[in-house]
Design a protein around this motif. Sequence first.
Motif, PDB file in Angstrom:
ATOM      1  N   HIS A  42      -6.250   2.230  -4.148  1.00  0.00           N
ATOM      2  CA  HIS A  42      -5.030   1.486  -3.827  1.00  0.00           C
ATOM      3  C   HIS A  42      -4.646   0.437  -4.865  1.00  0.00           C
ATOM      4  N   PHE A  51      -6.439  -4.493  -3.155  1.00  0.00           N
ATOM      5  CA  PHE A  51      -7.847  -4.871  -3.047  1.00  0.00           C
ATOM      6  C   PHE A  51      -8.005  -6.372  -2.861  1.00  0.00           C
ATOM      7  N   ASN A  58     -18.887   4.757   1.955  1.00  0.00           N
ATOM      8  CA  ASN A  58     -17.663   4.063   2.360  1.00  0.00           C
ATOM      9  C   ASN A  58     -17.521   3.962   3.868  1.00  0.00           C
ATOM     10  N   ILE A 104     -15.259   1.309   6.106  1.00  0.00           N
ATOM     11  CA  ILE A 104     -13.796   1.214   5.995  1.00  0.00           C
ATOM     12  C   ILE A 104     -13.089   2.377   6.676  1.00  0.00           C
ATOM     13  N   PRO A 158      -6.700   0.644   4.304  1.00  0.00           N
ATOM     14  CA  PRO A 158      -6.644  -0.815   4.137  1.00  0.00           C
ATOM     15  C   PRO A 158      -5.808  -1.502   5.216  1.00  0.00           C
ATOM     16  N   THR A 193      -6.946  -7.363   0.670  1.00  0.00           N
ATOM     17  CA  THR A 193      -7.947  -6.897   1.633  1.00  0.00           C
ATOM     18  C   THR A 193      -9.211  -7.732   1.555  1.00  0.00           C
ATOM     19  N   ILE A 205     -11.357   1.030  -1.950  1.00  0.00           N
ATOM     20  CA  ILE A 205     -10.053   0.375  -1.807  1.00  0.00           C
ATOM     21  C   ILE A 205      -9.495  -0.009  -3.168  1.00  0.00           C
ATOM     22  N   THR A 214       0.833  -1.205   0.000  1.00  0.00           N
ATOM     23  CA  THR A 214       0.000   0.000   0.000  1.00  0.00           C
ATOM     24  C   THR A 214       0.867   1.254   0.000  1.00  0.00           C
TER      25      THR A 214
END
Length: 374
Positions: free
Chosen positions: A292, A297, A342, A345, A92, A300, A288, A75
């Motif tokens: 990222h 992803f 979102n 998260i 994340p 995660t 995500i 990340t």
Amino acid sequence: MIRAIRDRENIIFCALFTYLVATSFINQDVYAFTVRFASVVIFVVLGVLAIPYLAEHIRDRDPDLYMLLLLPVLTLIFALMSGSGLGAVFIPTDLALICYVTRYLRLTKKAVLYLSFVGACPVSLWYSHVRWSYNFNMVGFVFMLMAFFAMILVETVELKYKRQLEFMVYITAFILSVLYHTRTAITGIIAFGIFFLMRRLIVRNKRVCTALIMISTLGSVLFTLMYTVLSDYMYNAVVLNKNIFSGREDIWTELWMAFLASPLTGTGSRYVMKSFEIFEVHNGMFDILVVHGAVVFIITLTMLVRMLLRACKALRTGADEQIGFISICAVFAMLISAFTENFFIVPPYSLFFMAFIEIAIADKKETFDETKEA
């Protein structure tokens, strides 16, 4: 030190939960300050809670541990490559820590009682004045979460007519969400009701459970594609005096194009939107993926799916406990709500998400390995 952390892990987690509730839902200005550093605070505290288990399992070839150690490194690398803000790295990473720590942390009954009380009690303030200074979409979502904690609280104390009281709490949260026109919360509350009616099928049937997990996680990303396609055919559809397709289709179309241009690193958190005034993805899992990149992803998503499988297995092998059913339904309701926001998260909601998982498996002392079940 390791022994001290283990002996106090319930206290540490409850203290973190209390801090986030007290600084997020009492004053808007304090909340604005808190969210700037909340991801870092969660990272530090959950990192401390993970230390005893990292030390024990570093040589066990545990895939969750490998993913936990790999994800923040990747990340950070991708964030530097995409020009992302470094603070975004914690989103994340915190979710990965949540997935890892929930595998080992077990709450006591006193901790469950405490968390449910702290999670439910701010509603008394929100009924009076606090809510008016917050975004209405957030208000409905918070009422939803407080209702779930209140239902758990009812189950932890000796009361008559528990089911009737829980139903009243549920209906009240639904009515408030409708009054605030908070479609995200309405969706989550309806999803909770459906899941609760199907709770035994979801928990006991591995295939149904796995299907629901994939729909509520990977399906969240696929929903953005379906939404943009349907917007061409149902553009004038209206719910609660709002057009169903009121801008997200443009945002998601643009972000899919931006992601496909940089699928490895993602767009980064400093991407400049053309279809909206600020960079807001409005979808937890898609956030995500877009910000990222595909690799982060996938890692995660894998950790999240493994955690949810463990939680359902824990409930399946345990007794028919109402608290566990309410908590796991709350988890899935948050995931379904994340189709259009979102929240789950980001702090403080990511820790609420963790709290529901922990409450669901609070009395399951064993470490469950879903890979053996599969």
